[in-house]
Design an enzyme around this catalytic site. Structure first.
Site, PDB file in Angstrom:
ATOM      1  N   PRO A 124       0.823  -1.207   0.000  1.00 32.51           N
ATOM      2  CA  PRO A 124       0.000   0.000   0.000  1.00 32.51           C
ATOM      3  C   PRO A 124       0.865   1.269   0.000  1.00 32.51           C
ATOM      4  O   PRO A 124       1.928   1.299   0.617  1.00 32.51           O
ATOM      5  CB  PRO A 124      -0.825  -0.112   1.289  1.00 32.51           C
ATOM      6  N   LEU A 126       5.482   1.669   4.666  1.00 34.79           N
ATOM      7  CA  LEU A 126       6.069   0.347   4.425  1.00 34.79           C
ATOM      8  C   LEU A 126       7.105   0.376   3.292  1.00 34.79           C
ATOM      9  O   LEU A 126       7.472  -0.665   2.756  1.00 34.79           O
ATOM     10  CB  LEU A 126       4.964  -0.677   4.122  1.00 34.79           C
ATOM     11  N   ASP A 147      15.362   2.968   4.228  1.00 35.91           N
ATOM     12  CA  ASP A 147      14.384   2.268   3.380  1.00 35.91           C
ATOM     13  C   ASP A 147      15.075   1.558   2.217  1.00 35.91           C
ATOM     14  O   ASP A 147      14.876   0.358   1.994  1.00 35.91           O
ATOM     15  CB  ASP A 147      13.332   3.245   2.837  1.00 35.91           C
TER      16      ASP A 147
HETATM   17  C1  MEV Z   1      10.843   6.483   6.948  1.00 39.60           C
HETATM   18  O1  MEV Z   1      10.604   5.132   6.566  1.00 39.60           O
HETATM   19  C2  MEV Z   1      11.725   6.512   8.165  1.00 39.60           C
HETATM   20  C3  MEV Z   1      12.073   7.882   8.706  1.00 39.60           C
HETATM   21  O2  MEV Z   1      12.980   7.658   9.784  1.00 39.60           O
HETATM   22  C4  MEV Z   1      12.729   8.767   7.672  1.00 39.60           C
HETATM   23  C5  MEV Z   1      14.110   8.276   7.255  1.00 39.60           C
HETATM   24  O3  MEV Z   1      14.757   7.526   7.982  1.00 39.60           O
HETATM   25  O4  MEV Z   1      14.544   8.690   6.159  1.00 39.60           O
HETATM   26  C6  MEV Z   1      10.868   8.612   9.263  1.00 39.60           C
END
Ligand code: MEV
Length: 323
Positions: free
Chosen positions: A99, A104, A150
């Site tokens: 999604p 995610l 990510d």
């Molecule tokens: C996003 O999945 C995670 C955050 O910590 C942003 C990042 O690490 O770039 C909110």
């Protein structure tokens, strides 16, 4: 001359188990690749001289050599690739079960699947490190200043201890007898906005903000020990503490709170928001025997609920035909 290659790539989603937001300022974080996938197939196009990407959600766009108004993150990644490789026209078709706006990693998985399928189609042998850097280039356009967690988790897969600017370590994590439930609430505000808001709050809080970040660092070290020891009870409790810290940073919402409490009431060992927050998803850890109860409690409140496999391999690619 042989027939041109057709390549397929598949990129997993990610969950951050501990340390989102804090990771942006150098605190280590723990993440895992999960078994929801974005898949891309790259082939020679019937017509047109550029790289064309078609997806169910976004329609079709030529993303290179001219800069498109949407999917421009792919243009930036391909521009970087063009510094070291000769690009050729292609059609890349994408489908996804991750999604969007759920925290995610859908945008990183989208870029990872497209770039892995396309570089395979070109016959390039990129290392995972190189692929991760290209995905990061795309993520910079979507998120502003991402930490890199990510793209790293999605490209390398498994359980990962990530530290911004320092790289990552693969973790041997044990969740012995327990499972992680993911519940997606509503599409989150942009991660870039959430990160900006958090950094502003940290600045306003001054010393108190520094102390929160110090606490987050200690929390991640405790979580690391609990993961290695395979202690779900301790992990669950630490997830609750992590959620409290994220709440203190201002990224929870009433809907997220409702899901977190529904999971806990249904017997979860712990629950927290995952990703940037301001909407998105929560994760709840539960004993295998309690998973059905937790899923049931969340199903009536969430847009979708998943019980997924954690720590799956990162992006994979394969030649379907051609040479
Ligand atoms: C996003 O999945 C995670 C955050 O910590 C942003 C990042 O690490 O770039 C909110």
């Amino acid at each position: 001359m042989g027939s041109p290659r057709v390549c397929r790539a598949s990129a997993p989603a990610k969950v951050i188990l501990f340390g989102e937001h804090f990771v942006v300022e150098g605190v280590p974080a723990i993440a895992a690749a999960v078994s929801l996938y974005t898949t891309a197939v790259a082939r020679q196009p019937g017509e047109g001289g550029g790289v064309r990407v078609c997806s169910e959600g976004y329609g079709c766009r030529e993303v290179w050599p001219s800069k498109p108004s949407s999917m421009s993150q792919l243009y930036h990644a391909l521009e970087k690739l063009a510094c070291t490789a000769k690009l050729r026209p292609a059609l890349v078709e994408v489908s996804s079960e991750i999604p969007v706006g759920a925290g995610l990693g859908s945008s990183a998985a989208f870029a990872a699947a497209v770039l892995a399928a396309y570089t395979c189609y070109l016959g390039l042998e990129l290392s995972r490190e190189q692929l991760s850097e290209l995905v990061y280039e795309a993520e910079r356009v979507v998120h502003g200043k991402p930490s890199g967690i990510d793209n790293t988790t999605i490209v390398h897969g498994g359980f990962i201890l990530f530290e911004k600017g320092k790289g990552f370590h693969r973790l041997e994590a044990k969740l012995r007898g327990s499972k992680l439930v993911i519940a997606f609430s509503v599409v989150a505000r942009s991660p870039g906005e959430a990160v900006r808001r958090v950094l502003e709050r940290k600045k306003r809080l001054g010393r108190l903000g520094d102390d929160l970040y110090e606490l987050a660092k200690r929390l991640v070290l405790e979580a690391l020990a609990a993961l290695r020891a395979g202690d779900p009870v301790r992990l669950g409790e630490l997830m609750d503490v992590n959620h409290g810290l994220l709440n203190a940073l201002g990224v929870s919402t009433p809907v997220i709170e409702e899901l977190v409490y529904a999971a806990r009431r249904a017997g979860a060992l712990g629950a927290k928001l995952t990703g940037a927050g301001l909407g998105g998803s929560i994760i709840a850890l539960a004993w295998e025997d309690d998973v059905d109860k937790v899923v049931k409690a969340l199903s009536s409140k969430a847009a979708s609920v998943y019980v997924t496999e954690l720590g799956v391999p990162g992006v994979t690619w394969t030649v379907l035909s051609g040479c």
